[in-house]
Structures are given as structure tokens and as C-alpha cells.
Write a protein that holds these residues in place. Structure first.
Motif, PDB file in Angstrom:
ATOM      1  N   ARG A 123       0.825  -1.194   0.000  1.00  0.00           N
ATOM      2  CA  ARG A 123       0.000   0.000   0.000  1.00  0.00           C
ATOM      3  C   ARG A 123       0.866   1.252   0.000  1.00  0.00           C
ATOM      4  O   ARG A 123       2.041   1.200   0.330  1.00  0.00           O
ATOM      5  N   THR A 183      -0.871  -4.232   7.650  1.00  0.00           N
ATOM      6  CA  THR A 183      -1.893  -5.261   7.437  1.00  0.00           C
ATOM      7  C   THR A 183      -1.555  -6.542   8.185  1.00  0.00           C
ATOM      8  O   THR A 183      -2.405  -7.417   8.349  1.00  0.00           O
ATOM      9  N   GLU A 191      -9.028  -5.497   5.972  1.00  0.00           N
ATOM     10  CA  GLU A 191      -7.790  -5.796   5.260  1.00  0.00           C
ATOM     11  C   GLU A 191      -6.707  -6.359   6.181  1.00  0.00           C
ATOM     12  O   GLU A 191      -5.590  -6.609   5.739  1.00  0.00           O
ATOM     13  N   GLU A 250      -4.430   1.602  -1.827  1.00  0.00           N
ATOM     14  CA  GLU A 250      -3.991   0.658  -2.841  1.00  0.00           C
ATOM     15  C   GLU A 250      -3.352   1.466  -3.974  1.00  0.00           C
ATOM     16  O   GLU A 250      -3.770   2.590  -4.257  1.00  0.00           O
ATOM     17  N   CYS A 293      -4.329   5.407  -5.390  1.00  0.00           N
ATOM     18  CA  CYS A 293      -3.521   6.337  -4.602  1.00  0.00           C
ATOM     19  C   CYS A 293      -3.616   7.756  -5.169  1.00  0.00           C
ATOM     20  O   CYS A 293      -3.211   7.995  -6.315  1.00  0.00           O
TER      21      CYS A 293
END
Length: 203
Positions: free
Chosen positions: A24, A118, A161, A182, A186
Motif C-alpha cells: 500500500r 496489514t 484488510e 492501494e 492512490c
């Protein structure tokens, strides 16, 4: 203990356009290595984190961290908990336990990162030791990026997530709730900015 101020004092709360290990993008990055380069501060943070874990009454036999980012935090936490420490590392892209490290059947493992986003790397480490017969009892980190829910935190996130096992506790000193994106969504990329991997320019 003001974790945000500790990161700021160490110039470890960076602003820019960063590609996180989760894949990310984020306008902020927590450079824990800058915090942990001071052994006294590292010890103080690990001691505070260990106290939260002890207060929970969780039984831990060993701390395991994914290399490279989790090693310093994990080692200091293991020392504060007075248990042994091991680490996993990627070999040809696959997380592996090597260097003569072993785990015992049903050994209670706490997986420790410096920062949990995450939780992908932590879960990779967890699967490695579980496949060898150990039992993962929880996760720990100096800070939580606000995607996974922290043990006894007043903040509650949807955690859609989060890759960590939701039935196990995540211990961390603070939630750093910075928005992440993501790559295809972005806004920084859409503005023409290029994401950099932390460390690629001396960070």
C-alpha cells in the motif's frame, strides 16, 4: 509514554509518498530503526510493551520476528519477557526459519514486528512456525497502523484488510491511524508523485 513524540524526537515520523511493505501507499512512514538505534529508548519501549503482555496473562515461550524490520523490536521484547528469540527471513521470496533456529511442538510463540500495517509479514512468520509444530498465541508491535485492532484499544477498526488471525490478540503501544491506499487508487500517484520504498533514499 507518548509514542508519537518519541518517533518525532527521533525524526522517525516521515512525510512524503511511501511504498509500504504491505504494497500500500502512504503519505506517512514510521521509521522504527531511527527510534531503536538508541538502546535506552529501545529498552524502555520493549519494557512497556512487555508489561502490557504480562498484564494480559498471556503465556509466551518465545518471540519470533520477520527479518529485517522486526528483529530489533523482537529481540528487545524477548529480553523484557525473559524468553528466547528467533527470526524468520525470506529466501527467494519465501519466508523461512533457518540459521539453526528450531521450535518445539506446541511451543507458545509471540510474533513481533516493529510496525503492524496489514500484518502480512507477521502472518508469514506465524505460518512458518505453526507448520513446524509451534503454537502462535499472539502478535506484538511497537505501533499499529490502524488496519488491525489492537488489544484493549479504545479505537475499533473494521479490520477488513487485516491479515492477522482475529482470534489472537495484537499488542502494541499506540495506534497510528494514517490513511493508506492501494496503488491503483492512490491520490498521490494521481498527482504525479512516485512512491519510494523507505530506505531507498537514506530513510
Amino acid at each position: 509514554m507518548n509514542i508519537t513524540q518519541i518517533y518525532k524526537n527521533a525524526n522517525a515520523l516521515l512525510e512524503g509518498h511511501f511504498l509500504l511493505s504491505s504494497g500500500r501507499h502512504s503519505p506517512f512512514y514510521l521509521q522504527s530503526a531511527k527510534v531503536l538505534e538508541n538502546p535506552k529508548v529501545a529498552q524502555e519501549l520493549a519494557t512497556a510493551l512487555a508489561q502490557i503482555i504480562k498484564d494480559s496473562a498471556l503465556q509466551v515461550d518465545c518471540v519470533c520476528s520477520p527479518a529485517l524490520g522486526g528483529i530489533l523490536a523482537g529481540y528487545e521484547l524477548a529480553r523484557a519477557l525473559e524468553v528466547r528469540f528467533i527470526f524468520t527471513e525470506r529466501v527467494n521470496g519465501v519466508m523461512t526459519l533457518r540459521r539453526g533456529f528450531e521450535v518445539k511442538e506446541d511451543e507458545k510463540i509471540l510474533v513481533c514486528e516493529d510496525i503492524i500495517t496489514t500484518g502480512g509479514s507477521a502472518m508469514e512468520s506465524a505460518k512458518v512456525v505453526e507448520n513446524l509444530g509451534a503454537k502462535v498465541v499472539g502478535y506484538a508491535a511497537l505501533a499499529n497502523r490502524g488496519i488491525c485492532n489492537r488489544y484493549q484499544s479504545p479505537n475499533h477498526f473494521e479490520a477488513k484488510e487485516c491479515k492477522l488471525n482475529p482470534s489472537l490478540p495484537l499488542f502494541a503501544l499506540e495506534d497510528f491511524v494514517f490513511e493508506t491506499f492501494e496503488a491503483e487508487n492512490c491520490p498521490l500517484c494521481q498527482q504525479g508523485s512516485t512512491a519510494i520504498k523507505p530506505g531507498s533514499r537514506g530513510n
